[in-house]
Every structure is written in C-alpha cells, then in structure tokens.
Design a protein around this motif. Sequence first.
Motif, short mmCIF file in Angstrom:
data_model
loop_
_atom_site.label_atom_id
_atom_site.label_comp_id
_atom_site.label_asym_id
_atom_site.label_seq_id
_atom_site.Cartn_x
_atom_site.Cartn_y
_atom_site.Cartn_z
N LEU A 165 0.83 -1.21 0.00
CA LEU A 165 0.00 0.00 0.00
C LEU A 165 0.86 1.26 0.00
CD1 LEU A 165 -2.93 -0.91 2.43
CD2 LEU A 165 -2.63 -1.44 0.01
N ARG A 166 1.98 1.20 0.69
CA ARG A 166 2.88 2.35 0.70
C ARG A 166 3.43 2.63 -0.70
NH1 ARG A 166 8.96 2.52 0.70
NH2 ARG A 166 9.01 0.95 2.35
N PHE A 167 3.86 1.56 -1.40
CA PHE A 167 4.36 1.76 -2.76
C PHE A 167 3.26 2.30 -3.67
CE2 PHE A 167 7.61 -1.72 -1.78
CZ PHE A 167 8.66 -0.82 -1.64
N ALA A 168 2.04 1.80 -3.50
CA ALA A 168 0.93 2.29 -4.32
C ALA A 168 0.69 3.77 -4.08
CB ALA A 168 -0.33 1.49 -4.00
N ASP A 185 -7.13 -10.54 2.07
CA ASP A 185 -7.21 -11.84 2.75
C ASP A 185 -6.18 -11.99 3.86
OD1 ASP A 185 -9.24 -12.50 1.01
OD2 ASP A 185 -7.99 -13.77 -0.29
N ASN A 186 -5.04 -11.30 3.74
CA ASN A 186 -3.94 -11.51 4.68
C ASN A 186 -3.70 -10.31 5.59
OD1 ASN A 186 -2.52 -14.22 3.91
ND2 ASN A 186 -2.99 -13.22 1.97
N ARG A 187 -4.67 -9.43 5.68
CA ARG A 187 -4.48 -8.25 6.52
C ARG A 187 -4.26 -8.62 7.99
NH1 ARG A 187 -9.88 -8.74 5.50
NH2 ARG A 187 -11.30 -8.53 7.28
N THR A 188 -4.79 -9.77 8.42
CA THR A 188 -4.61 -10.18 9.82
C THR A 188 -3.14 -10.51 10.13
OG1 THR A 188 -5.14 -12.49 9.26
CG2 THR A 188 -6.96 -11.09 10.00
N MET A 189 -2.32 -10.70 9.10
CA MET A 189 -0.89 -10.92 9.33
C MET A 189 -0.26 -9.71 10.04
SD MET A 189 0.05 -13.92 8.23
CE MET A 189 -1.51 -14.50 8.89
N ARG A 216 -9.18 4.97 0.55
CA ARG A 216 -10.52 4.62 0.06
C ARG A 216 -10.66 3.12 -0.21
NH1 ARG A 216 -9.75 9.45 -2.76
NH2 ARG A 216 -11.27 11.05 -2.14
N GLN A 217 -9.62 2.54 -0.81
CA GLN A 217 -9.73 1.16 -1.28
C GLN A 217 -9.42 0.11 -0.22
OE1 GLN A 217 -7.46 0.69 -5.00
NE2 GLN A 217 -7.73 2.88 -5.34
N TYR A 218 -8.71 0.51 0.86
CA TYR A 218 -8.25 -0.50 1.83
C TYR A 218 -8.56 -0.11 3.27
CZ TYR A 218 -5.71 -2.23 -2.23
OH TYR A 218 -5.39 -2.72 -3.47
N ASP A 220 -10.21 -1.68 5.39
CA ASP A 220 -10.12 -2.88 6.23
C ASP A 220 -8.69 -3.12 6.72
OD1 ASP A 220 -9.47 -3.34 3.52
OD2 ASP A 220 -9.80 -5.50 3.71
N VAL A 221 -7.71 -2.76 5.91
CA VAL A 221 -6.31 -2.94 6.32
C VAL A 221 -5.98 -1.98 7.47
CG1 VAL A 221 -3.90 -2.73 5.61
CG2 VAL A 221 -5.59 -3.76 4.06
N PHE A 222 -6.40 -0.73 7.36
CA PHE A 222 -6.11 0.25 8.40
C PHE A 222 -6.86 -0.07 9.70
CE2 PHE A 222 -5.31 2.24 4.33
CZ PHE A 222 -4.03 2.74 4.51
N CYS A 223 -8.05 -0.63 9.54
CA CYS A 223 -8.82 -1.04 10.72
C CYS A 223 -8.18 -2.23 11.44
CB CYS A 223 -10.25 -1.40 10.33
SG CYS A 223 -11.27 0.01 9.83
#
Length: 446
Positions: A165-168, A185-189, A216-218, A220-223
């Motif tokens: 996400l940082r590179f994006a 799928d792997n955000r829990t990592m 906007r797109q992620y 769930d990752v930040f949460c």
Amino acid sequence: MKFDIPAGARKILQTLAEAGFEAYLVGGCVRDLLRGVEPHDWDICTSARPEETERYFAGQRIIETGLKHGTVTVLVDGEPYEITTYRTEGPYSDRRRPDYVRFVPDLTEDLARRDFTMNAIAMDLGGNLRDPFGGADDIKAGLIRCVGEPDQRFQEDGLRVMRALRFASVFGYGIEECTVQAIHDNRTMLDRVAAERISVELCKLLIGKNAGDVLRQYPDVFCQFWPQLGPLVTLEQHNPWHCWGGWEHTVHAVEAVPADVTLRLAMLLHDIGKPACKSTDEQGIDHFYGHPAVSAKLADEMLRALKFDNKTRERVVLLVERHDAQLPPRSQVIRRWLNRMGPEAFFQLLEVKRADSMGQAYEKVKNRLVELEEIRAKAEQILAERQCLTLKDLAVDGRDVIAAGIEPGPEVGQVLNGLLERVLSEDIPNERKILLKLVNYTVTDQ
C-alpha cells in the motif's frame, strides 16, 4: 541504456567480477533507476560467500551486521554498500524473518524470494537486466505484483501488506488483481508485526501522492491495526454541512492538507470520535457535539499503540482537539492563539481547519475558507511586525518588576502576565514607559 552508478558500487561490482564471481545491483536501487529516480541505497547480490566477500575487501572497512543471513556491509569512501550472497529462505515462524537461509549459486532462486516483481530485478555493471519475473514491465505499467504466490509472500512477512500500500501511495502505482485480493485476505498478518514497523510504513504511505486512493480502497487494512477506525468507515452524516459520510470526508481532508506526516495524521484522526458523539434531532439532522475532545482522546490512544514519538503524538492530539474551535479573523484573537499555541502549531491548525472545510459542502464553507486566508494574512503580519506575543516580547521583565518594589516570587510572574494580557487585548501598547508606570501603580496600590 546507461545508468549513473556511484563509483563505490562500480568498484565493488568490478572487484567481485575480476575475482570470478557474479555480482549485480539488486532490489530498490534497480527499481528506482528504472523509474528515473535517484536511489538512496545501493544493494548488491553476489555468488560469493560472505567469507569470500570479506577476503576480497579486506582493505576496506567492513561491518559484519548480517553475516548469518549472508550480508556483509562494505564502506567505500565512507558510503555503506550491503553485499548479500545469493540465498533462499526457510519458513518465517515469526512472520518477519526466515528461520534460516540457504546460500545458492543461482541468481534466479535469490530473486524468487523477494516481495514484489519491481524489487526482484538485478542489473550488472553494463546496465543489463536479469528480470525473470517481469518486474521491468510492471514498472512501465505502474503495477505492483507479488513475486510468485501472493498469499505466501504476505504470510512470510505481514508488513508486506503495508509495503504494497505504501508503494501504491508513493509511486502512484496500481496493484495487480491477485495481489489486491491477497492483501485483503492476509491483513490479519499485521497482528504479528511490531507496532513500530507499521507506523514507519503508515507515515510514508500518508505523505504519498495517492494516499487518498489507498485509504478509500483499503479501509479494512487500516482497521486491522487501528480498529477504532471501523465505526468512522461506516458513519453516515445527515447534516447540511456534509456531503459525504465519515470516511469519505476524512479521506478528502487528508488529500486537502499538505503532505506532512503530522498534518495528515491529524486529518486521518480528527473525526475519529464522531461515531460516539452522534445524535439525531427531530428533523433527522445528525449532530456530533463534543467530538473534538473525544477524537483527541482516541487519537492519543491510537498513536501510543503504534509507538509514535511524543512530539508527533502531542502535536497531532493538539490539532485534533482544536480542529473545530471558533477562530474569528480579529487581531486580538489571533494574537491570543499565537500566544497559546506558538506560530508553528497555529499555522498547522489553519491548514487543518482548511482541509476539514475542503471535505465539506462547498456552498456552506466557502466563506469560512475566505476567512481562513484572512486569518493567515493577519497572523503573518503580526509576526512580521514582531508584535508582542509572549512574556519575552514584553518591554519590561522580572528585574523591572522587582526594582519597582515587588518581592521576588510568584507575584512577579502574575504582574508580568497581567501586563501581557492587556497588551494582547490592545488595551495598552507594549511601550516600556507605560508598562513601568503600570507596575509602579501596582506597587502603590499594595
């Protein structure tokens, strides 16, 4: 194509090649060269074993920081260059580092262990590429793609979710479809990643040019590491001042503020307390009374959880707490705010208030935006004229008060603060004669 490779890196590549070993620039420096950006670090991979590398650079200063993993750092003209033996890696039990590494003679095996194709390219001294996974084409296409199986890459090191996400955000690249799905799928990592590592990636991400799109797109990752964001993501705002829900307003505010870590963190967290403060009146209009104080408390907790430094945390919390404060464009008021916050924090607050307004209904806030520019101009004038804002700016000091007959102690400070208050209010000018006269009146009255 010719690339500008520093003399130190050239010397290392030549020395290893003349000794009969393969040696390539690899990773981020090759990626940046292909992007037309000057690299910050120059990493080298080689078929030479660590002990062989040390032998051929015995005349240079060597730092044995990563021998276990095949890395020798060589200093050439004071610049460090990491030289790593081709390797494959064992399982990642701690989800961060491999349990072991195995040295291999094949460059392709080494490149296969890397995270994204754009970071899995090697370049020799002549500018020739070894690119078995199509990283150069992905760079041209502006695409982030995992090397091999995305799930495996992210499960090896959960921080790669944030790195993608940082590179994006920073490069403005898109993310390949299978890699996108694997990120979700792997955000829990991320639960197994040290807070400090996440905060470093988050800060780089937030100041990227595409930070808003990534938010906007992620969400769930930040949460995943800041679950307090969850209610804000789903918050509806039925209010004439707002044309977006809580998350979209937040993203617009992040985009509207300059690319500074403190400011973007403040905008990301400025409304975090709104869901807890929401009420709806009889007309169906939503209100969020008291949300700045609740937001500041939550922001403090969230920044502590990610181990942010005290200076950044305290400034962000201050800006969140004050972001909704009334600030009329009057000189007396502006001087008081400059006195209370200091110029740097005050101008940051103006940026925060402007960005907050930019995330609202324009017709409602356009006059406020004009006012903020007026406030900025007046504040700059006050500073340019070196108007009195603090005790050290007063034309008298503690020695003058004591000389007038007031005993040393707390009363001296009380007298000076009383004078400053009147100067800030434009009740009296900051002139030594007048201030001394008032001090003498104070002594006489006693």
